[in-house]
Scaffold this motif. Structure first.
Motif, PDB file in Angstrom:
ATOM      1  N   HIS A 122       0.752  -1.237   0.000  1.00  0.00           N
ATOM      2  CA  HIS A 122       0.000   0.000   0.000  1.00  0.00           C
ATOM      3  C   HIS A 122       0.784   1.289   0.000  1.00  0.00           C
ATOM      4  O   HIS A 122       0.238   2.334   0.325  1.00  0.00           O
ATOM      5  N   ILE A 123       2.095   1.268  -0.320  1.00  0.00           N
ATOM      6  CA  ILE A 123       2.810   2.539  -0.158  1.00  0.00           C
ATOM      7  C   ILE A 123       2.280   3.633  -1.066  1.00  0.00           C
ATOM      8  O   ILE A 123       2.431   4.784  -0.777  1.00  0.00           O
ATOM      9  N   TYR A 124       1.683   3.229  -2.172  1.00  0.00           N
ATOM     10  CA  TYR A 124       1.188   4.265  -3.068  1.00  0.00           C
ATOM     11  C   TYR A 124      -0.328   4.305  -3.101  1.00  0.00           C
ATOM     12  O   TYR A 124      -0.921   4.641  -4.103  1.00  0.00           O
ATOM     13  N   SER A 125      -0.966   3.906  -2.005  1.00  0.00           N
ATOM     14  CA  SER A 125      -2.422   3.955  -1.823  1.00  0.00           C
ATOM     15  C   SER A 125      -3.147   2.939  -2.704  1.00  0.00           C
ATOM     16  O   SER A 125      -2.543   2.275  -3.538  1.00  0.00           O
ATOM     17  N   ASP A 126      -4.456   2.868  -2.530  1.00  0.00           N
ATOM     18  CA  ASP A 126      -5.177   1.813  -3.254  1.00  0.00           C
ATOM     19  C   ASP A 126      -5.465   2.181  -4.705  1.00  0.00           C
ATOM     20  O   ASP A 126      -5.867   1.334  -5.490  1.00  0.00           O
ATOM     21  N   HIS A 127      -5.230   3.442  -5.077  1.00  0.00           N
ATOM     22  CA  HIS A 127      -5.384   3.749  -6.503  1.00  0.00           C
ATOM     23  C   HIS A 127      -4.020   3.925  -7.171  1.00  0.00           C
ATOM     24  O   HIS A 127      -3.842   4.713  -8.081  1.00  0.00           O
ATOM     25  N   ARG A 128      -3.058   3.153  -6.701  1.00  0.00           N
ATOM     26  CA  ARG A 128      -1.713   3.233  -7.252  1.00  0.00           C
ATOM     27  C   ARG A 128      -1.715   2.890  -8.740  1.00  0.00           C
ATOM     28  O   ARG A 128      -2.568   2.139  -9.215  1.00  0.00           O
ATOM     29  N   PHE A 129      -0.738   3.410  -9.454  1.00  0.00           N
ATOM     30  CA  PHE A 129      -0.592   3.048 -10.863  1.00  0.00           C
ATOM     31  C   PHE A 129       0.376   1.875 -10.953  1.00  0.00           C
ATOM     32  O   PHE A 129       1.491   1.934 -10.424  1.00  0.00           O
ATOM     33  N   VAL A 130      -0.057   0.804 -11.624  1.00  0.00           N
ATOM     34  CA  VAL A 130       0.786  -0.381 -11.729  1.00  0.00           C
ATOM     35  C   VAL A 130       1.466  -0.395 -13.099  1.00  0.00           C
ATOM     36  O   VAL A 130       0.794  -0.420 -14.130  1.00  0.00           O
ATOM     37  N   VAL A 131       2.776  -0.339 -13.088  1.00  0.00           N
ATOM     38  CA  VAL A 131       3.545  -0.214 -14.335  1.00  0.00           C
ATOM     39  C   VAL A 131       3.697  -1.578 -15.001  1.00  0.00           C
ATOM     40  O   VAL A 131       4.262  -2.511 -14.427  1.00  0.00           O
ATOM     41  N   SER A 132       3.168  -1.687 -16.219  1.00  0.00           N
ATOM     42  CA  SER A 132       3.345  -2.913 -17.010  1.00  0.00           C
ATOM     43  C   SER A 132       4.538  -2.739 -17.942  1.00  0.00           C
ATOM     44  O   SER A 132       5.014  -1.610 -18.156  1.00  0.00           O
ATOM     45  N   LEU A 133       4.987  -3.848 -18.516  1.00  0.00           N
ATOM     46  CA  LEU A 133       6.088  -3.774 -19.476  1.00  0.00           C
ATOM     47  C   LEU A 133       5.708  -2.893 -20.660  1.00  0.00           C
ATOM     48  O   LEU A 133       6.506  -2.064 -21.117  1.00  0.00           O
ATOM     49  N   GLU A 134       4.470  -3.032 -21.120  1.00  0.00           N
ATOM     50  CA  GLU A 134       4.018  -2.236 -22.280  1.00  0.00           C
ATOM     51  C   GLU A 134       4.037  -0.748 -21.953  1.00  0.00           C
ATOM     52  O   GLU A 134       4.481   0.071 -22.747  1.00  0.00           O
ATOM     53  N   HIS A 135       3.528  -0.418 -20.770  1.00  0.00           N
ATOM     54  CA  HIS A 135       3.508   0.999 -20.374  1.00  0.00           C
ATOM     55  C   HIS A 135       4.942   1.555 -20.320  1.00  0.00           C
ATOM     56  O   HIS A 135       5.200   2.666 -20.787  1.00  0.00           O
ATOM     57  N   ALA A 136       5.852   0.759 -19.746  1.00  0.00           N
ATOM     58  CA  ALA A 136       7.246   1.209 -19.631  1.00  0.00           C
ATOM     59  C   ALA A 136       7.839   1.435 -21.022  1.00  0.00           C
ATOM     60  O   ALA A 136       8.450   2.475 -21.290  1.00  0.00           O
TER      61      ALA A 136
END
Ligand code: 5AD
Length: 338
Positions: A301-315
Motif C-alpha cells: 500500500h505505499i502508493y495507496s489503493d489507486h496506485r498506478f501499476v507499471v506494465s512492461l508495455e507501459h514502460a
C-alpha cells in the motif's frame, strides 16, 4: 530567472536561493531546467533507460512510519509474504521479459532474512539477474552477508533531510538511516537513496537541503517521489506532493550528481497520466516494471489503493515517447551492472 545563465555557471556555482528558485520553476524556466538535466544525462552517456522488475515480496513491517499504510500498527491491512518458489517463478517472468535487474521490495522485518537467504543466490547464479534490495534497515553485518550471497545494490531512501520531521514521522533517527546507506556501500553494494516531496510539515527550503544531501552522499541511484496519502495512516487526509516540484527535484539531482541512475517512479503516474514520461523528460533514466502478483499487489500500500501499476508495455511506450531506448541487457549471460 535566467536558467541559461545559471547553467553556464554550473551547479557548483549556484547559490541556495537559486536552487530554491529552480525547485519552483514552471513554464519556460522549467523547460530550460529539464533541457539542462537531459543534456547532462546525454553527456554522461546515460540516455538508455534501465528497466527493473520489482517484486513486492512482503508487506510485513516492524516500523510505524506515519506516511505508510504498511506501518505495523495498521490493523486494516492483511499481511502477506511470498514463498521462495513463487518469487523465483516471478523472476523467471522478469528474465523472460528481457529485463536484467530484479528489485525485491518489502516492509522492514527481521523475518525476511530467511526468505532472502533462499532466493538471492538463486536469482544471481541461476537466473543471472542483478539483484537490488529495498527492504529497510539491517544490522551492519547483514549488508556484507547479502553482498556475499550475490546482491548488487541496496536502496534506503533518506526520505527527508529534516531531522526533526524524519524523527517525528518515523520515530527513528535519520542518522541511523544514513549510517545504513554507508554500511551498504562499505559492504560493496551499489547504493540508492532519495526523498519524498510534499510531506506534512516539509518546507521547500528543506527540499533544497534534500538536493544538497543527495549531492553529498553521491549514491549510485537517487530518486525523488511525490508523497501520496495512504489510507489508514495519520497522514491520510494530507494532500499529495506537487508534481512540478518533484520533477524539478529529479532534474536537480541529475544536474548535481550527473551519473546516478534515477527512476521515474510510478507515483508520478499516480498523480497524473504521463507523469512518468515527464520524469524521463526531467532527466530520469530508470523505469521499474511491476511483477508482483495481483492479490499481493493490492495489499502493498505505499502508493495507496489507486496506485498506478507499471506494465512492461507501459514502460516501453513511455520510453519510446520520451525519444529514448531501453538499455540492452542479456540476462543469463551477462548480469547487468546496475
Ligand atoms: N508516498 C510516497 N512514497 C512512499 N513511500 C512509502 N510510503 C509512501 C507514500 N505514502 C516510499 C518511501 C519508502 C519507499 C519504499 O516507498 O520513500 O522508502
Amino acid at each position: 530567472m535566467d536558467v541559461r545563465k545559471l547553467r553556464d555557471a554550473g551547479f557548483q556555482a549556484l547559490k541556495r536561493a537559486e536552487v530554491l528558485e529552480l525547485l519552483q520553476a514552471s513554464g519556460p524556466a522549467q523547460e530550460e531546467l529539464f533541457r539542462w538535466a537531459r543534456d547532462v544525462r546525454r553527456e554522461e552517456g546515460l540516455d538508455d533507460v534501465t528497466l527493473r522488475g520489482v517484486i513486492e515480496v512482503s508487506n510485513v513491517c516492524r516500523k510505524s512510519c506515519d506516511y505508510c499504510a504498511m506501518r505495523a500498527p495498521n490493523p486494516h491491512l492483511s499481511r502477506y509474504e511470498l514463498k521462495p518458489d513463487h518469487i523465483l517463478e516471478l523472476a523467471g517472468a522478469i528474465r523472460q521479459a528481457g529485463i536484467g535487474v530484479v528489485m525485491l521490495q518489502s516492509g522492514e522485518h527481521p523475518r525476511h532474512e530467511e526468505l532472502l537467504d533462499t532466493v538471492i543466490p538463486v536469482l544471481r547464479r541461476e537466473f543471472g539477474l542483478s539483484v537490488v534490495l529495498c527492504m529497510g534497515e539491517w544490522d551492519v553485518e547483514m549488508f556484507g552477508k547479502y553482498r556475499r550471497m550475490g546482491a548488487d545494490g541496496y536502496i534506503l531512501k533518506f526520505e527527508t533531510s529534516d531531522n526533526v520531521l524524519y524523527q517525528r514521522m518515523t520515530r527513528n533517527r535519520r542518522s541511523r538511516r544514513i549510517e545504513s546507506v554507508e554500511w551498504a556501500r562499505a559492504a560493496g553494494l551499489q547504493v540508492g537513496t532519495g526523498n519524498m516531496v510534499g510531506l506534512p510539515g516539509q518546507t521547500l527550503e528543506s527540499v533544497v537541503d534534500d538536493i544538497y544531501l543527495g549531492a553529498e552522499l553521491k549514491t549510485d541511484f537517487i530518486s525523488s517521489s511525490p508523497f501520496i496519502p495512504n489510507p489508514n495512516t495519520p497522514y491520510e487526509n494530507h494532500p499529495s506532493g506537487d508534481l512540478g516540484v518533484t520533477l524539478n527535484a529529479i532534474a536537480l539531482y541529475r544536474i548535481a550528481l550527473r551519473r546516478p541512475l534515477i527512476p521515474s517512479v510510478s507515483a508520478l503516474e499516480t498523480l497524473k497520466p504521463d507523469g512518468q514520461l515527464q520524469g524521463l523528460n526531467a532527466g530520469a533514466n530508470v523505469i521499474t516494471v511491476n511483477f508482483t502478483p495481483r492479490e499481493a499487489r493490492n495489499l502493498y500500500h505505499i502508493y495507496s489503493d489507486h496506485r498506478f501499476v507499471v506494465s512492461l508495455e507501459h514502460a516501453q511506450r513511455t520510453i519510446e515517447r520520451a525519444g529514448l531506448r531501453p538499455r540492452k541487457s542479456s540476462p543469463g549471460a551477462d548480469p547487468v551492472a546496475v
